[in-house]
Write a protein that holds these residues in place. Structure first.
Motif, PDB file in Angstrom:
ATOM      1  N   THR A  67       1.172  97.031  21.662  1.00  0.00           N
ATOM      2  CA  THR A  67      -0.191  96.700  21.411  1.00  0.00           C
ATOM      3  C   THR A  67      -0.842  95.829  22.329  1.00  0.00           C
ATOM      4  O   THR A  67      -2.022  95.562  22.050  1.00  0.00           O
ATOM      5  CB  THR A  67      -0.063  95.990  20.046  1.00  0.00           C
ATOM      6  OG1 THR A  67       0.610  94.562  20.260  1.00  0.00           O
ATOM      7  CG2 THR A  67       0.733  96.720  19.033  1.00  0.00           C
ATOM      8  N   ILE A  68      -0.137  95.314  23.255  1.00  0.00           N
ATOM      9  CA  ILE A  68      -0.882  94.583  24.418  1.00  0.00           C
ATOM     10  C   ILE A  68      -0.837  95.417  25.821  1.00  0.00           C
ATOM     11  O   ILE A  68      -1.912  95.652  26.207  1.00  0.00           O
ATOM     12  CB  ILE A  68      -0.025  93.141  24.501  1.00  0.00           C
ATOM     13  CG1 ILE A  68      -0.125  92.221  23.235  1.00  0.00           C
ATOM     14  CG2 ILE A  68      -0.677  92.421  25.764  1.00  0.00           C
ATOM     15  CD1 ILE A  68       0.716  91.082  23.404  1.00  0.00           C
ATOM     16  N   GLN A  69       0.276  96.096  26.057  1.00  0.00           N
ATOM     17  CA  GLN A  69       0.571  96.776  27.143  1.00  0.00           C
ATOM     18  C   GLN A  69       0.079  98.240  27.221  1.00  0.00           C
ATOM     19  O   GLN A  69      -0.008  98.800  28.355  1.00  0.00           O
ATOM     20  CB  GLN A  69       2.014  96.682  27.489  1.00  0.00           C
ATOM     21  CG  GLN A  69       2.333  94.832  27.852  1.00  0.00           C
ATOM     22  CD  GLN A  69       3.556  94.961  28.261  1.00  0.00           C
ATOM     23  OE1 GLN A  69       4.502  95.052  27.223  1.00  0.00           O
ATOM     24  NE2 GLN A  69       4.040  94.603  29.351  1.00  0.00           N
ATOM     25  N   GLY A  70      -0.105  98.825  25.941  1.00  0.00           N
ATOM     26  CA  GLY A  70      -0.460 100.037  26.074  1.00  0.00           C
ATOM     27  C   GLY A  70       0.808 100.949  26.159  1.00  0.00           C
ATOM     28  O   GLY A  70       1.830 100.616  26.396  1.00  0.00           O
ATOM     29  N   GLN A  71       0.570 102.211  26.117  1.00  0.00           N
ATOM     30  CA  GLN A  71       1.698 103.220  26.265  1.00  0.00           C
ATOM     31  C   GLN A  71       2.263 103.306  27.562  1.00  0.00           C
ATOM     32  O   GLN A  71       1.454 103.336  28.712  1.00  0.00           O
ATOM     33  CB  GLN A  71       1.174 104.671  25.800  1.00  0.00           C
ATOM     34  CG  GLN A  71       2.304 105.815  25.918  1.00  0.00           C
ATOM     35  CD  GLN A  71       1.777 107.155  25.478  1.00  0.00           C
ATOM     36  OE1 GLN A  71       0.514 107.383  25.549  1.00  0.00           O
ATOM     37  NE2 GLN A  71       2.674 107.982  25.373  1.00  0.00           N
ATOM     38  N   ALA A  88      -3.448  94.237  28.444  1.00  0.00           N
ATOM     39  CA  ALA A  88      -3.392  92.818  28.962  1.00  0.00           C
ATOM     40  C   ALA A  88      -2.027  92.606  29.407  1.00  0.00           C
ATOM     41  O   ALA A  88      -0.933  93.539  29.122  1.00  0.00           O
ATOM     42  CB  ALA A  88      -3.776  91.747  27.894  1.00  0.00           C
ATOM     43  N   ASP A  89      -1.839  91.570  30.308  1.00  0.00           N
ATOM     44  CA  ASP A  89      -0.195  91.055  30.672  1.00  0.00           C
ATOM     45  C   ASP A  89       0.432  90.564  29.620  1.00  0.00           C
ATOM     46  O   ASP A  89      -0.183  89.703  28.584  1.00  0.00           O
ATOM     47  CB  ASP A  89      -0.371  90.218  31.817  1.00  0.00           C
ATOM     48  CG  ASP A  89      -0.766  90.959  33.027  1.00  0.00           C
ATOM     49  OD1 ASP A  89      -0.481  91.835  33.486  1.00  0.00           O
ATOM     50  OD2 ASP A  89      -1.695  90.306  33.891  1.00  0.00           O
ATOM     51  N   LEU A  90       1.738  90.700  29.482  1.00  0.00           N
ATOM     52  CA  LEU A  90       2.669  90.129  28.241  1.00  0.00           C
ATOM     53  C   LEU A  90       3.033  88.872  28.633  1.00  0.00           C
ATOM     54  O   LEU A  90       3.371  88.495  29.608  1.00  0.00           O
ATOM     55  CB  LEU A  90       3.889  90.872  28.118  1.00  0.00           C
ATOM     56  CG  LEU A  90       4.814  90.882  26.685  1.00  0.00           C
ATOM     57  CD1 LEU A  90       3.880  91.140  25.709  1.00  0.00           C
ATOM     58  CD2 LEU A  90       5.977  91.797  27.020  1.00  0.00           C
TER      59      LEU A  90
END
Length: 509
Positions: free
Chosen positions: A282-286, A454-456
């Motif tokens: 949900t932050i970094q995408g697939q 975004a970055d985690l």
């Protein structure tokens, strides 16, 4: 429609389960198996009563009047029932649960079926583009099958989850309809959300109470949507023994209602802890998607400034800094950047327009196409009307569309391109005009069909405070407050925490 099929599937599975249990009872009557337990002993061991229960968890940052951002909504509907020795879920997941517990004659087993969904948004939902350095839009939904193994002081809940993330979940329409219902601003950027992908996961929650007022909690998630581990302490005060209470948050649902007839309980709790993240779609995408890009420190078209200037000068470097400052939108600095835009690209040029058209140009190019309030819209319309005869056709088209743009939609590429062309034709320096137009065209090509990610942030802290009550008849009511540090690497100036309220209700039958 998707929810209908999910519920239909849930009812079907439940019906098959009941039918299987009835069939087994018939077979047992027709083919009785001799047991070494005498009738006298058998009468002394009470047969566990079959239990059925339903639970609903809902949480939203609007419930507490908090800011609408980050994890903005979550809900989960559960159905749980007793799981006998022949239950397929117990046979599969029981081996895993037994690694954390020593079963006894009083150990309870509950099989569960759940439907859940989660929505995530950036800080400023009034922008059609996501602000760089902010959390991306994303939505996920899932169906899960779980097994809870519980003793008098410990619970282990493990669930297998299947679901998906992306536009097909329906987060855009759901949040837009809800915001229209309660009179909140319409979210504009759902078209930029994390794209569709399917999910699978294994989740385990372990709760151990060493004293009726103190326990520990462990949580493990492994899957292609989210992989993390959590640890926390649970401090309680109230009318309860060591029995683990039900979980609270939809993000960490924990065990269902643990209850015995005529034995109600209630308590207040404080649950501080932390999470170590390894992956969060949900932050970094697939993983591996060519549509994703991350950019709080991104290479944009403006990074190629020197490639377009044959002989860079200190003035050119200053212009590059100013362009970068205009492009660095963290969702909260619109006024400051508009002043910079006015000083840099309006004054000192032969730009003949008033604030009406210039603000629209700034908003479309540098401000994420932010939704314009009604009072501001009227002011801009009045200003445009005074200069309408002097405005070229392409500028008229972009002005009309920009002011009356449909809610919840992405700014079309041709409107953005019109904005670039209108802005560039009134810059005095021919070299600067050529460079700016070329850079902005590259920028639109770079953004088109891309999804911001975004970055985690690896370490996330949280604290939960709440109240839980389970009546003698098995009615559940709970309310909880959550405070959490953000789970992504944010741009400058963005809030570093989030908070929301939630509640849960349920009934044991």
């Amino acid at each position: 429609m998707k929810v209908f099929w999910y519920l239909s599937f849930l009812v079907l599975v439940f019906t098959i389960g009941l039918h299987s249990e009835k069939t087994k009872k018939v077979i047992k009557k027709q083919n009785p198996i001799k047991s070494p337990i005498t009738p006298e002993i058998e009468r002394k061991i009470p047969e566990p009563k079959d239990q059925y229960q339903i639970r609903l968890i809902m949480e939203n940052d609007a419930f507490g009047g908090f800011s609408d951002r980050y994890y903005t909504n979550g809900s989960r509907l559960e159905f749980n029932m007793s799981a006998g020795e022949s239950n397929p879920t117990r046979k599969v997941l029981g081996y895993w649960n037994d690694l954390f517990i020593t079963p006894s004659q009083t150990t309870k087993y509950l099989q569960g079926f759940s439907l859940g969904q989660e929505f995530y948004t950036p800080t400023n939902i009034e922008k059609a583009d996501v602000s760089y350095g902010d959390r991306p839009y994303s939505s996920r939904a899932y169906f899960s099958n779980s097994l809870t193994t519980a003793t008098e002081d410990t619970s282990i809940t493990t669930e297998l989850e299947l679901g998906m993330i992306g536009p097909s979940v329906g987060g855009k329409s759901a949040q837009m309809n809800f915001h229209n219902l309660i009179g909140s601003p319409t979210p504009q950027g759902w078209d930029t959300q994390i794209p569709n992908s399917y999910s699978g996961a294994l989740r385990t929650d372990v709760r151990k109470f060493h004293h009726r007022f103190f326990g520990t909690q462990y949580n493990l998630n492994v899957g292609n949507i989210q992989s993390d581990v959590s640890f926390g302490f649970i401090f309680r005060f109230g009318n309860i023994d060591k029995t683990p209470g039900p979980g609270s948050s939809a993000l960490q649902p924990g065990p269902p209602i643990l209850h015995e007839d005529g034995k109600g309980y209630w308590y207040f709790y404080v649950n501080p802890g932390g999470t170590l993240q390894f992956y969060n779609a949900t932050i970094q995408g697939q993983i591996g998607s060519d549509k994703a890009y991350k950019t709080q420190n991104r290479n944009t078209a403006f990074s190629n400034w020197d490639n377009y200037l044959n002989n860079p000068t200190p003035e050119a470097g200053e212009r590059e800094i100013q362009y970068r400052a205009l492009a660095e939108d963290n969702g909260k600095n619109s006024l400051q950047r508009y002043i910079l835009f006015n000083e840099f690209l309006v004054k000192g040029t032969n730009n003949p327009y008033n604030i009406g058209l210039n603000y629209l140009l700034f908003n479309n190019i540098f401000n994420g196409a932010e939704d314009i309030e009604k009072s501001t819209r009227l002011f801009l319309l009045n200003n445009l009307a005074e200069q309408w005869d002097q405005i070229p056709d392409n500028a008229r088209a972009l002005a009309i569309y920009s002011i009356f743009r449909p809610e919840g939609g992405k700014l079309p590429p041709h409107i953005r391109l019109y904005s670039y062309e209108v802005l560039s034709q009134f810059i005095l320096d021919p070299k600067q005009r050529e460079v700016l137009l070329q850079l902005l065209r590259e920028e639109i090509e770079y953004r088109d069909e891309k999804t911001y990610v975004a970055d985690l942030k690896r370490a996330v802290g949280f604290i939960k405070v709440g109240f839980v009550s389970v009546s003698n008849a098995g009615f559940l009511f709970g309310v909880h407050y959550n405070f959490q540090t953000i789970d992504f690497q944010s741009g400058k100036g963005l809030p570093q925490q989030h908070q929301w309220l939630g509640f849960q209700v349920g009934k044991v039958f």
